[in-house]
Design an enzyme around this catalytic site. Structure first.
Site, short mmCIF file in Angstrom:
data_model
loop_
_atom_site.label_atom_id
_atom_site.label_comp_id
_atom_site.label_asym_id
_atom_site.label_seq_id
_atom_site.Cartn_x
_atom_site.Cartn_y
_atom_site.Cartn_z
N ASP A 103 1.36 7.63 -1.83
CA ASP A 103 1.02 6.21 -1.79
C ASP A 103 2.25 5.35 -2.04
O ASP A 103 2.49 4.38 -1.33
CB ASP A 103 -0.10 5.89 -2.79
CG ASP A 103 0.15 6.46 -4.18
OD1 ASP A 103 1.21 7.09 -4.43
OD2 ASP A 103 -0.74 6.28 -5.05
N ASP A 106 8.25 5.41 -6.55
CA ASP A 106 8.63 4.59 -7.70
C ASP A 106 9.90 5.19 -8.31
O ASP A 106 11.00 4.92 -7.84
CB ASP A 106 7.45 4.56 -8.69
CG ASP A 106 7.67 3.63 -9.86
OD1 ASP A 106 8.68 2.92 -9.88
OD2 ASP A 106 6.82 3.61 -10.77
N VAL A 156 0.79 -2.23 -8.71
CA VAL A 156 -0.11 -2.58 -7.60
C VAL A 156 -1.26 -1.58 -7.48
O VAL A 156 -1.14 -0.43 -7.91
CB VAL A 156 0.66 -2.65 -6.27
CG1 VAL A 156 1.70 -3.76 -6.33
CG2 VAL A 156 1.32 -1.32 -5.94
P1 IMP Z 1 7.19 8.37 -9.17
O1 IMP Z 1 7.12 9.83 -9.44
O2 IMP Z 1 7.68 7.59 -10.34
O3 IMP Z 1 7.91 8.00 -7.89
O4 IMP Z 1 5.73 7.87 -9.09
C1 IMP Z 1 4.95 8.01 -8.02
C2 IMP Z 1 3.51 8.01 -8.46
O5 IMP Z 1 3.27 7.05 -9.51
C3 IMP Z 1 2.66 7.59 -7.30
O6 IMP Z 1 2.11 8.72 -6.68
C4 IMP Z 1 1.59 6.74 -7.94
O7 IMP Z 1 0.48 7.53 -8.21
C5 IMP Z 1 2.13 6.27 -9.26
N1 IMP Z 1 2.52 4.84 -9.22
C6 IMP Z 1 3.76 4.33 -9.24
N2 IMP Z 1 3.74 2.99 -9.18
C7 IMP Z 1 2.45 2.64 -9.12
C8 IMP Z 1 1.77 1.37 -9.02
O8 IMP Z 1 2.36 0.27 -8.97
N3 IMP Z 1 0.40 1.42 -8.99
C9 IMP Z 1 -0.29 2.58 -9.06
N4 IMP Z 1 0.29 3.79 -9.12
C10 IMP Z 1 1.66 3.82 -9.16
MG MG Z 2 -0.26 9.20 -7.37
#
Ligand code: IMP
Ligand code: MG
Length: 181
Positions: A103, A106, A156
């Site tokens: 989705d 981040d 979000v």
């Molecule tokens: P990362 O490993 O930090 O890149 O995070 C990715 C995961 O964090 C995604 O699969 C989302 O499930 C969750 N995530 C990151 N930002 C958001 C947000 O703004 N809203 C909801 N879920 C988020």
């Molecule tokens: Mg996720």
């Protein structure tokens, strides 16, 4: 959940659906139709992946589809740092061209973990596709190959994205605004 509102739509249903069509063409143009495996990262990708694959028929692409459940966030809105496999895929990836779908990108930890895992398991190539690319500092050096939209460093929800497992069903993407009690 803290007191909040979800009144600010960032991407409407129409904007999302229009972008999906161009993303499908993009992915199709870059895919070897023979051995394509689409892998969604649960739970956030389930709506996005479903929309994407329904556009493949017109390109005569018939991918295998699988899901992996990875967890880095707890119940809150902050990433915890380590990624765990909660539920694994069942497809054999040897020689496959994989497209990992999530989705949102981040910190990059989730996608980086998936990318490495699928390469270790023998995939010939692994590309990444996210609906949203959050404009924030990454914890790992990674950019997605296919991106729906760039989004500011906000929290979000909607179109699969959740706050404490709520709001995934929204057909649009909205900002969560935290309010005073
Ligand atoms: P990362 O490993 O930090 O890149 O995070 C990715 C995961 O964090 C995604 O699969 C989302 O499930 C969750 N995530 C990151 N930002 C958001 C947000 O703004 N809203 C909801 N879920 C988020
Ligand atoms: Mg996720």
């Amino acid at each position: 959940m803290q007191p909040h509102t979800i009144d600010k739509q960032l991407f409407t249903r129409e904007q999302i659906q229009t972008r999906i069509h161009t993303l499908i063409d993009e992915i199709a143009a870059n895919s070897d139709a023979e051995n394509l495996v689409m892998i969604g990262i649960l739970r956030g990708s389930f709506i996005f992946l479903a929309d994407l694959v329904r556009g493949f028929e017109q390109h005569k692409i018939h991918p295998r589809i699988d899901f992996i459940s990875l967890s880095s966030y707890g119940a809150g809105t902050e990433s915890s740092g380590s990624v765990k496999i909660m539920h694994d895929i069942s497809e054999n990836l040897v020689g496959a061209d994989v497209v990992v779908v999530d989705d949102i990108l981040d910190s990059g930890r989730t996608l980086a973990f998936a990318l490495e895992l699928f390469l270790e398991r023998g995939a010939r190539s692994v590309r990444t596709c996210v609906m949203l690319d959050k404009q924030t500092e990454r914890a790992v050096d990674l950019e997605a190959d296919h991106v729906g939209f760039l989004v500011e460093d906000l929290f979000v929800v909607g179109y699969g994205l959740d706050y404490d497992n709520h709001y995934r069903e929204l057909p649009y993407i909205a900002e969560v605004t935290f309010t005073e009690r």
